[in-house]
Motif scaffolding. Structure first.
Motif, PDB file in Angstrom:
ATOM      1  N   LEU A  28       0.799  -1.049  -0.262  1.00 32.55           N
ATOM      2  CA  LEU A  28      -0.107  -0.033   0.180  1.00 32.55           C
ATOM      3  C   LEU A  28       0.695   1.378  -0.053  1.00 32.55           C
ATOM      4  O   LEU A  28       0.392   2.434  -0.607  1.00 32.55           O
ATOM      5  N   SER A  30       3.740   1.510  -1.279  1.00 31.05           N
ATOM      6  CA  SER A  30       4.896   1.530  -2.529  1.00 31.05           C
ATOM      7  C   SER A  30       4.371   2.562  -3.678  1.00 31.05           C
ATOM      8  O   SER A  30       3.367   3.176  -3.724  1.00 31.05           O
ATOM      9  N   GLU A  32       4.455   2.288  -6.673  1.00 28.73           N
ATOM     10  CA  GLU A  32       3.652   1.521  -7.666  1.00 28.73           C
ATOM     11  C   GLU A  32       2.346   1.724  -7.269  1.00 28.73           C
ATOM     12  O   GLU A  32       1.568   2.082  -8.124  1.00 28.73           O
ATOM     13  N   ALA A  33       2.061   1.252  -6.256  1.00 26.54           N
ATOM     14  CA  ALA A  33       0.369   1.577  -5.762  1.00 26.54           C
ATOM     15  C   ALA A  33       0.174   3.160  -5.873  1.00 26.54           C
ATOM     16  O   ALA A  33      -1.085   3.184  -6.402  1.00 26.54           O
ATOM     17  N   ALA A  34       0.714   4.071  -5.345  1.00 31.88           N
ATOM     18  CA  ALA A  34       0.454   5.496  -5.386  1.00 31.88           C
ATOM     19  C   ALA A  34       0.216   5.842  -6.803  1.00 31.88           C
ATOM     20  O   ALA A  34      -0.799   6.424  -7.436  1.00 31.88           O
ATOM     21  N   ARG A  36      -0.599   3.981  -9.546  1.00 31.79           N
ATOM     22  CA  ARG A  36      -1.683   3.232 -10.044  1.00 31.79           C
ATOM     23  C   ARG A  36      -2.949   3.647  -9.348  1.00 31.79           C
ATOM     24  O   ARG A  36      -3.962   4.194 -10.136  1.00 31.79           O
ATOM     25  N   GLY A  37      -3.166   4.231  -8.350  1.00 25.97           N
ATOM     26  CA  GLY A  37      -4.137   4.735  -7.559  1.00 25.97           C
ATOM     27  C   GLY A  37      -4.565   6.260  -8.106  1.00 25.97           C
ATOM     28  O   GLY A  37      -5.609   6.563  -8.584  1.00 25.97           O
ATOM     29  N   ALA A  38      -3.248   7.105  -8.431  1.00 29.17           N
ATOM     30  CA  ALA A  38      -3.560   8.214  -9.074  1.00 29.17           C
ATOM     31  C   ALA A  38      -4.107   8.119 -10.417  1.00 29.17           C
ATOM     32  O   ALA A  38      -5.024   9.158 -10.990  1.00 29.17           O
ATOM     33  N   ALA A  40      -6.170   5.888 -11.444  1.00 34.84           N
ATOM     34  CA  ALA A  40      -7.521   5.515 -11.389  1.00 34.84           C
ATOM     35  C   ALA A  40      -8.352   6.925 -11.095  1.00 34.84           C
ATOM     36  O   ALA A  40      -9.352   6.912 -11.749  1.00 34.84           O
ATOM     37  N   ILE A  41      -7.680   7.664 -10.350  1.00 32.77           N
ATOM     38  CA  ILE A  41      -8.499   8.982 -10.058  1.00 32.77           C
ATOM     39  C   ILE A  41      -8.605   9.802 -11.493  1.00 32.77           C
ATOM     40  O   ILE A  41      -9.633  10.173 -11.767  1.00 32.77           O
ATOM     41  N   HIS A  44     -11.152   8.733 -13.868  1.00 35.02           N
ATOM     42  CA  HIS A  44     -12.604   8.780 -13.488  1.00 35.02           C
ATOM     43  C   HIS A  44     -12.955  10.375 -13.430  1.00 35.02           C
ATOM     44  O   HIS A  44     -13.948  10.842 -13.430  1.00 35.02           O
TER      45      HIS A  44
END
Lengths: 157, 169
Positions: A28, A30, A32-34, A36-38, A40-41, A44
């Motif tokens: 969470l 990492s 990489e997670a940040a 991927r999350g950014a 995703a936002i 959208h």
């Protein structure tokens, strides 16, 4: 009299083992997670902006109903910035702070101040250059207006 | 994120705005979480929790007919609650002090103010996983310990309203 009962984490069911939790937390946190999350936002953004426009219409239609304006402004504050509409979010945030301050001062919000915020917010949300220099200027002017109004109330006998 | 350590987690998203629900789903998918249930308000969420075990709840605050605060209170205190210990992260644009305090007193585990950022959400989930909080049960409250830092050797004066009541109910 009954003492309070404290239940330590080891005494109630945890979602995963401690070693799995540590592994998950590393994932969470990492980069990489940040990333991927950014992404995703960002992806959208267009849909969220449509939702912001729905909220803005509801806000405009709520004119006169302070409770409803208050609710919609708070929804818009978080929603607009998540949608990438920074100026809209900041104006909504300014309106929320005005409501909060007035509540703290136990004073009735000024309808003209609210109408100016709603009008600016609607224009910003629909503008093509939403976060342009004009929006920044409007945000500053509205903040100055609110500060002036609050100072007036605080200075009143 | 195929093969992610997080794919075993089951999450319930409670949010009345379908676009925000969809965004939260995508954020959870992006870190490998696959089992995600959705509810548009607290009433529907309680029904889902009774039928589908969940490890984590992400909830909005302002919803009708049941808001996030009443939902959390029900999760923590109802005899019919399927998992009173489930972590609840409240995500909301409502950051007025009295709402934050009401959420805390209902038993919310973490509070996130919108706008949402991926890092902010993921950091809160990591915090819950790594440092699960003790739970407190007394006459007026059941939920995560509202004191973040326990000071067992503290001998000074009580500073919080209700401290003595908390300790001797």
């Amino acid at each position: 009299m009954r003492k309070k009962q404290v239940i330590p984490p080891d005494d109630y069911p945890q979602m995963v083992s401690k070693s799995d939790a540590a592994k998950m937390a590393r994932t969470l946190r990492s980069p990489e997670a940040a990333a991927r999350g950014a992404h995703a936002i960002r992806s959208h953004g267009p849909k969220l902006r449509l939702a912001v426009h729905d909220y803005v219409r509801e806000l405009e239609n709520a004119a006169g109903d302070l409770r409803l304006v208050f609710e919609k402004a708070h929804e818009l504050r978080g929603f607009a910035e998540t949608a990438g509409l920074r100026a809209t979010g900041r104006i909504a945030g300014g309106l929320c702070r005005y409501f909060d301050e007035m509540e703290n001062l136990r004073a009735q919000p000024d309808k003209a101040v609210i109408a100016l915020h709603v009008s600016a917010l609607a224009r910003a949300a629909r503008a093509k250059d939403e976060a342009g220099r004009m929006s920044d200027a409007v945000v500053k002017e509205l903040a100055a207006l609110v500060a002036h109004k609050l100072a007036e109330i605080k200075a009143a006998p | 994120m195929a093969g992610s350590a997080l794919e075993v987690l089951r999450v319930l998203v409670v949010e009345d705005n379908k676009h925000m629900r969809s965004l939260l789903r995508s954020l959870l998918n992006s870190i490998g979480i696959r089992e995600i249930h959705e509810a548009a308000n607290g009433t529907v969420a309680l029904d889902i929790l009774r039928e589908k075990p969940c490890d984590l709840v992400l909830s909005d605050l302002a919803m009708l007919p049941m808001d996030g605060i009443d939902f959390t209170r029900d999760v923590r205190r109802s005899p019919r609650s399927a998992n009173p210990f489930v972590p609840v992260i409240m995500i909301t644009g409502h950051t007025e002090r009295h709402k934050v305090e009401a959420a805390r007193d209902a038993g919310v585990t973490e509070f996130i103010a919108k706008p949402i950022t991926a890092q902010g959400l993921f950091a809160r989930i990591a915090e819950i996983l790594e440092r699960p909080r003790a739970f407190v049960r007394c006459e007026s409250y059941f939920g995560p310990d509202r004191r973040r830092k326990a000071q067992e050797n503290y001998t000074g004066p009580w500073r919080r309203h209700g401290d003595r009541y908390d300790l001797q109910v």
